[in-house]
Design a protein around this motif. Structure first.
Motif, PDB file in Angstrom:
ATOM      1  N   ILE A  31       0.866  -1.179   0.000  1.00 46.19           N
ATOM      2  CA  ILE A  31       0.000   0.000   0.000  1.00 46.19           C
ATOM      3  C   ILE A  31       0.906   1.233   0.000  1.00 46.19           C
ATOM      4  CG2 ILE A  31      -1.781  -1.272   1.259  1.00 46.19           C
ATOM      5  CD1 ILE A  31      -1.071   0.717   3.645  1.00 46.19           C
ATOM      6  N   GLY A  32       0.361   2.404   0.294  1.00 46.38           N
ATOM      7  CA  GLY A  32       1.163   3.618   0.318  1.00 46.38           C
ATOM      8  C   GLY A  32       1.635   3.992  -1.067  1.00 46.38           C
ATOM      9  N   SER A  33       2.800   4.621  -1.162  1.00 47.26           N
ATOM     10  CA  SER A  33       3.302   5.117  -2.439  1.00 47.26           C
ATOM     11  C   SER A  33       3.514   3.996  -3.446  1.00 47.26           C
ATOM     12  CB  SER A  33       4.615   5.872  -2.229  1.00 47.26           C
ATOM     13  OG  SER A  33       4.419   7.022  -1.430  1.00 47.26           O
ATOM     14  N   TYR A  34       3.952   2.843  -2.956  1.00 51.21           N
ATOM     15  CA  TYR A  34       4.159   1.724  -3.875  1.00 51.21           C
ATOM     16  C   TYR A  34       2.838   1.090  -4.285  1.00 51.21           C
ATOM     17  CZ  TYR A  34       9.210   1.640  -4.064  1.00 51.21           C
ATOM     18  OH  TYR A  34      10.517   1.965  -4.334  1.00 51.21           O
ATOM     19  N   TYR A 112      -7.639  -0.160   1.891  1.00 49.86           N
ATOM     20  CA  TYR A 112      -6.639   0.840   1.528  1.00 49.86           C
ATOM     21  C   TYR A 112      -6.851   1.330   0.106  1.00 49.86           C
ATOM     22  CZ  TYR A 112      -4.414  -0.993   5.697  1.00 49.86           C
ATOM     23  OH  TYR A 112      -4.160  -1.390   6.980  1.00 49.86           O
ATOM     24  N   ASP A 113      -6.432   2.553  -0.110  1.00 49.17           N
ATOM     25  CA  ASP A 113      -6.571   3.184  -1.414  1.00 49.17           C
ATOM     26  C   ASP A 113      -5.298   2.939  -2.216  1.00 49.17           C
ATOM     27  OD1 ASP A 113      -7.602   4.879  -3.448  1.00 49.17           O
ATOM     28  OD2 ASP A 113      -6.269   6.456  -2.729  1.00 49.17           O
ATOM     29  N   THR A 194      -7.114   7.251   2.585  1.00 54.30           N
ATOM     30  CA  THR A 194      -6.853   6.056   3.364  1.00 54.30           C
ATOM     31  C   THR A 194      -5.384   5.636   3.353  1.00 54.30           C
ATOM     32  OG1 THR A 194      -7.370   4.656   1.447  1.00 54.30           O
ATOM     33  CG2 THR A 194      -9.162   5.135   2.965  1.00 54.30           C
ATOM     34  N   SER A 195      -4.518   6.326   2.635  1.00 50.57           N
ATOM     35  CA  SER A 195      -3.103   5.965   2.624  1.00 50.57           C
ATOM     36  C   SER A 195      -2.288   7.153   2.151  1.00 50.57           C
ATOM     37  CB  SER A 195      -2.852   4.760   1.708  1.00 50.57           C
ATOM     38  OG  SER A 195      -3.153   5.063   0.365  1.00 50.57           O
TER      39      SER A 195
END
Length: 272
Positions: A31-34, A112-113, A194-195
């Motif tokens: 998730i997150g940037s990756y 998560y987005d 969400t992230s």
């Protein structure tokens, strides 16, 4: 899609190769940037796993060992507060990796987005593969009731902290109110975030960013703290009442009036 740097990529490739060797791990994803395709050399690597329900207790005790299987040595491995299972790791060359482990029974693939799937053992947890990010898209404005209530609760506590001459705490409180204002601005734009905790620019309009950047600088002088609070409160009330009218949200007029009167009684200043 940006790709970060080679050290981050090495962690990702090890996660893809090593974690599926454990039969209790049912899926591995980022998730997150990756997950959103926005990674750069400053990015964390946010690795999430889904495990069988009967294995979660083992992972709660041993998550740091699992983490080091994909990072190698760490100079820090610590629990993340509020997470059922998992934590963060920092490598000697300061690659930041989060490992979060979800039991199958409470897994939600839409939590998560933006999700990049590295492994799905049976192909059932992510039947459509990667999930593109919806973050930053302007949607339908909504009413953030908890944000509004928290804003005026924190605001009312300014009387306590400055009354005790707790200037450092009062300075921190400016940031807390600013963050509630940001949450209100996201609700104005219909953005449900969400992230990507370290990425904000793309979620706000140019006008919103200008308002936030114009918050008066604040040290520990009570006059400066009050000035910053006054600025933020005026913006919050102006935007909040407009959004309440737009969405039909319950603007807490009695609570707001009581809080502003509380502040006026102690500081002899107006906030609107």
């Amino acid at each position: 899609m940006t790709s970060g740097d080679h050290r981050q990529q090495q962690v990702i490739e090890r996660a893809r190769a090593v974690l599926p060797e454990d039969e209790r791990i049912l899926a591995v994803y980022l998730i997150g940037s990756y997950g959103t395709g926005e990674a750069d050399r400053f990015s964390d690597v946010d690795v999430h796993c889904v495990v069988t329900d009967d294995a979660i207790d083992w992972f709660v005790e041993n998550w740091a060992d699992v983490l080091r299987r994909i990072t190698g040595p760490t100079v820090l491995a610590d629990r993340i507060p509020g997470i059922v299972c998992g934590g963060l790791g920092i490598t000697p060359d300061w690659v930041h990796v989060d490992l979060i482990i979800h039991p199958l029974g409470s897994f939600d693939r839409f939590q998560y987005d933006g999700v990049r799937v590295l492994f799905d053992r049976d192909g059932t947890l992510f039947p459509d593969g990667d999930q593109p990010s919806q973050g930053g898209r302007v949607g339908t404005p909504y009413w953030p009731e908890q944000t509004v209530n928290l804003f005026f609760y924190f605001l009312g506590n300014l009387v306590t902290v400055l009354g005790r001459d707790e200037r450092i705490v009062a300075n921190q409180g400016v940031g807390v109110l600013r963050d509630q204002l940001i949450a209100l601005m996201l609700a104005e734009r219909g953005v449900r975030r969400t992230s990507g905790a370290k990425r904000l620019n793309a979620l706000l309009s140019d006008e919103q960013r200008a308002v936030l950047e114009a918050i008066p600088p604040t040290g520990t002088d009570p006059a400066d703290i009050l000035a910053a609070n006054q600025y933020i409160v005026r913006e919050f009330i102006r935007r909040g009442t407009t959004l309440a009218n737009q969405t039909g949200g319950p603007w807490p007029a009695e609570f707001v009036d009581a809080t502003l009167a509380h502040l006026h009684d102690h500081f002899d200043v107006t906030f609107v």
